[in-house]
Design an enzyme around this catalytic site. Structure first.
Site, PDB file in Angstrom:
ATOM      1  N   TYR A   1       4.023  -8.644  -9.985  1.00 22.18           N
ATOM      2  CA  TYR A   1       4.475  -9.183  -8.686  1.00 22.18           C
ATOM      3  C   TYR A   1       4.108 -10.653  -8.528  1.00 22.18           C
ATOM      4  O   TYR A   1       3.794 -11.091  -7.428  1.00 22.18           O
ATOM      5  CB  TYR A   1       3.824  -8.424  -7.522  1.00 22.18           C
ATOM      6  CG  TYR A   1       4.057  -6.952  -7.510  1.00 22.18           C
ATOM      7  CD1 TYR A   1       5.318  -6.439  -7.251  1.00 22.18           C
ATOM      8  CD2 TYR A   1       3.018  -6.073  -7.757  1.00 22.18           C
ATOM      9  CE1 TYR A   1       5.534  -5.073  -7.233  1.00 22.18           C
ATOM     10  CE2 TYR A   1       3.228  -4.705  -7.739  1.00 22.18           C
ATOM     11  CZ  TYR A   1       4.484  -4.214  -7.471  1.00 22.18           C
ATOM     12  OH  TYR A   1       4.681  -2.881  -7.449  1.00 22.18           O
TER      13      TYR A   1
ATOM     14  N   TYR B   1       8.388   3.267  -0.261  1.00 22.34           N
ATOM     15  CA  TYR B   1       7.968   2.773  -1.573  1.00 22.34           C
ATOM     16  C   TYR B   1       7.411   3.949  -2.366  1.00 22.34           C
ATOM     17  O   TYR B   1       6.441   4.583  -1.940  1.00 22.34           O
ATOM     18  CB  TYR B   1       6.911   1.667  -1.464  1.00 22.34           C
ATOM     19  CG  TYR B   1       6.479   1.209  -2.835  1.00 22.34           C
ATOM     20  CD1 TYR B   1       7.320   0.390  -3.599  1.00 22.34           C
ATOM     21  CD2 TYR B   1       5.292   1.650  -3.412  1.00 22.34           C
ATOM     22  CE1 TYR B   1       6.967   0.006  -4.880  1.00 22.34           C
ATOM     23  CE2 TYR B   1       4.930   1.257  -4.698  1.00 22.34           C
ATOM     24  CZ  TYR B   1       5.777   0.436  -5.420  1.00 22.34           C
ATOM     25  OH  TYR B   1       5.427   0.065  -6.696  1.00 22.34           O
TER      26      TYR B   1
ATOM     27  N   ASP C   1       4.794  12.374  -1.086  1.00 21.40           N
ATOM     28  CA  ASP C   1       4.217  11.362  -1.965  1.00 21.40           C
ATOM     29  C   ASP C   1       2.901  10.912  -1.322  1.00 21.40           C
ATOM     30  O   ASP C   1       2.880  10.031  -0.475  1.00 21.40           O
ATOM     31  CB  ASP C   1       5.183  10.189  -2.134  1.00 21.40           C
ATOM     32  CG  ASP C   1       4.596   9.080  -3.009  1.00 21.40           C
ATOM     33  OD1 ASP C   1       3.395   9.176  -3.357  1.00 21.40           O
ATOM     34  OD2 ASP C   1       5.328   8.131  -3.327  1.00 21.40           O
TER      35      ASP C   1
ATOM     36  N   LYS D   1      -3.460   6.935  -7.491  1.00 22.52           N
ATOM     37  CA  LYS D   1      -4.383   5.973  -6.870  1.00 22.52           C
ATOM     38  C   LYS D   1      -5.840   6.452  -6.770  1.00 22.52           C
ATOM     39  O   LYS D   1      -6.593   6.256  -7.694  1.00 22.52           O
ATOM     40  CB  LYS D   1      -3.827   5.520  -5.527  1.00 22.52           C
ATOM     41  CG  LYS D   1      -2.534   4.711  -5.708  1.00 22.52           C
ATOM     42  CD  LYS D   1      -2.306   3.684  -4.623  1.00 22.52           C
ATOM     43  CE  LYS D   1      -1.268   2.667  -5.041  1.00 22.52           C
ATOM     44  NZ  LYS D   1       0.084   2.906  -4.526  1.00 22.52           N
TER      45      LYS D   1
HETATM   46  C1  LIG Z   1       1.431   2.827  -5.256  1.00 24.07           C
HETATM   47  C2  LIG Z   1       2.379   3.904  -4.890  1.00 24.07           C
HETATM   48  C3  LIG Z   1       3.196   4.518  -5.857  1.00 24.07           C
HETATM   49  C4  LIG Z   1       3.249   4.036  -7.274  1.00 24.07           C
HETATM   50  O1  LIG Z   1       2.053   4.222  -7.941  1.00 24.07           O
HETATM   51  P1  LIG Z   1       1.748   3.354  -9.254  1.00 24.07           P
HETATM   52  O2  LIG Z   1       0.513   3.979  -9.812  1.00 24.07           O
HETATM   53  O3  LIG Z   1       1.552   1.961  -8.798  1.00 24.07           O
HETATM   54  O4  LIG Z   1       2.923   3.498 -10.158  1.00 24.07           O
HETATM   55  C5  LIG Z   1       3.984   5.578  -5.466  1.00 24.07           C
HETATM   56  N1  LIG Z   1       3.998   6.002  -4.195  1.00 24.07           N
HETATM   57  C6  LIG Z   1       3.233   5.441  -3.246  1.00 24.07           C
HETATM   58  C7  LIG Z   1       3.264   5.996  -1.852  1.00 24.07           C
HETATM   59  C8  LIG Z   1       2.414   4.363  -3.552  1.00 24.07           C
HETATM   60  O5  LIG Z   1       1.691   3.775  -2.595  1.00 24.07           O
END
Ligand SMILES: *Cc1c(COP(=O)(O)O)cnc(C)c1O
Length: 419
Positions: free
Chosen positions: A15, A142, A234, A263
């Site tokens: 980025y 996202y 997600d 994460k």
């Molecule tokens: C960061 C994020 C992703 C992507 O995860 P990466 O490990 O960066 O590929 C997917 N969904 C959400 C809600 C996120 O915040």
């Protein structure tokens, strides 16, 4: 040559417009909520290093468990083989996830956890000879940067170069009391084609910490379930206590079919993604016909060292100390929010659990110059912030001290005067 100068010759950062970006900060070590650069300057990691670090940097307990695992087994192919850390982690994840979650599929990051979830949903219908190929998602969502995850994310400056290569997705507004009925009727027109509905529960992180109420999400999920549309939570960002409960979907009672986690899963130590699902979804792939197999995997699937880091994180996550820290941060954020919300430069102030976001009065744009001013202002003050346009947010490692929080709050108040 400094780390930063060596970096500038060989590295391409995420980025980052490499022509105009300043030199990166060379970090040499971390401790608790702080990291230290090559000149010894301390930075408070107010954003948990892109939302991953939950218990502090270089956590000795996680480090010890990872070191022990490295000496025992660093990796083994995960098709046809298994190992203790993968099995134990799956068992433990299923005890903290909602009770309808029965199977764990491993991958390497949040985007791949989403890719797997999408494939599970699409092939769930395909395996039953049912044609349902559309996906429903929220505007501004996202879900990651790989192509499938990008496709179910809102179209933006991030996706512009690829927009015509992304599969078609039905985007809807975030739900609220006023639009819930029209959203439902929209879904009802599409339901025969909809394979699944994917969403970030309660907080859309990358969109700018946009928050919405559990009540209306619950209605949408319940409606999708009744209309035979699979639902995918997600929780890559919201999982493991960020919203005040273990998972954001713990604020609702209607349970999604699939979860994506990453994460904070390993406390920010190792890259790892997890997709979990119900027995019903898993069973749709059981067959004598090999064509019904979920053909997906990654070289580092269920890496034992990552699993060990996740298991150590689970020990920390389920400790009384972590829960107390989460409650403490929530209360501190609330008090700070009360103090500054009426400030003339605060356009909006919102909080969900340990996440507090402050929107500055200005034109809203991710590329706004205000963003860089804010970023540098806090960096100079020894605070890692990564504003999303005119929105700054604090989501600290849970171990952050009151003194460190007070310092961040004071700098924000000062920034409200100075910028
Ligand atoms: C960061 C994020 C992703 C992507 O995860 P990466 O490990 O960066 O590929 C997917 N969904 C959400 C809600 C996120 O915040």
């Amino acid at each position: 040559m400094s780390l930063a100068e060596r970096d500038a010759k060989v590295i391409w950062h995420p980025y980052t417009q490499m022509q105009t970006a300043g030199l990166p900060v060379g970090i040499v070590r971390g401790d608790g909520a702080c990291v230290y650069d090559e000149d010894g300057k301390e930075y408070i990691d107010a954003i948990s290093s892109w939302w991953v670090n939950l218990y502090g940097h270089a956590h000795p307990y996680i480090a010890q468990k990872v070191a022990e695992q490295l000496r025992k087994l660093e990796h083994v192919i995960f098709a046809g083989f298994t190992h203790e850390p993968a099995v134990e982690l799956a068992e433990r994840l299923l005890t903290i996830l909602p009770p309808n979650q029965k199977r764990v599929f491993y991958s390497d990051n949040g985007s791949t956890a989403v890719e797997v979830a999408l494939k599970m949903c699409l092939q769930y219908w395909h395996n039953q000879g049912i044609t349902k190929t559309k996906i429903l998602a929220f505007k501004n969502a996202y879900h990651g940067d790989t192509f499938g995850a990008m496709a179910v994310s809102g179209r933006s400056v991030f996706t512009a170069a690829f927009d015509n290569m992304l599969f078609e997705v039905e985007f809807i507004d975030l739900p609220n009391q006023r639009n819930i009925d029209s959203l439902k009727s929209h879904i009802s027109h599409l339901k025969s084609e909809l394979a699944c509905f994917i969403f970030e529960p309660l907080v859309q992180g990358s969109a700018g910490m946009i928050m919405y109420e559990a009540e209306w999400l619950e209605e949408l999920i319940a409606y999708c379930k009744a209309e035979n549309v699979l639902t995918v939570a997600d929780e890559v960002f919201t999982g493991f206590g960020r919203t005040g409960k273990p998972f954001a979907t713990n604020y609702i009672t209607t349970l999604p079919d699939i979860y994506c986690l990453s994460k904070g899963l390993t406390g920010g130590t190792m890259a790892m993604g997890v997709t979990t699902c119900t027995s019903e979804i898993f069973n749709a792939f059981l067959s004598d016909d090999k064509m019904k197999t979920l053909f997906h995997g990654h070289s580092y699937t269920a890496n034992p060292v990552s699993c060990a880091a996740a298991l150590a994180s689970m020990d920390l996550f389920t400790s009384a100390e972590t829960q107390q820290n989460i409650d403490r941060i929530i209360a501190r954020h609330q008090a700070f929010g009360e103090k500054i919300k009426a400030h003339s430069k605060v356009k909006d102030l919102r909080q969900t659990g340990t996440i507090i976001a402050i929107e500055w009065y200005t034109e809203t744009s991710y590329l706004s110059p205000l963003r860089d001013r804010l970023y540098n202002y806090f960096l100079d003050a020894g605070i890692i912030m990564r504003p999303l346009g005119n929105i700054i947010y604090i989501l600290p490692p849970y171990c952050i001290t009151d003194t460190q929080l007070d310092y961040i709050y004071a700098k924000i108040e000062q920034a409200l005067e100075d910028i």
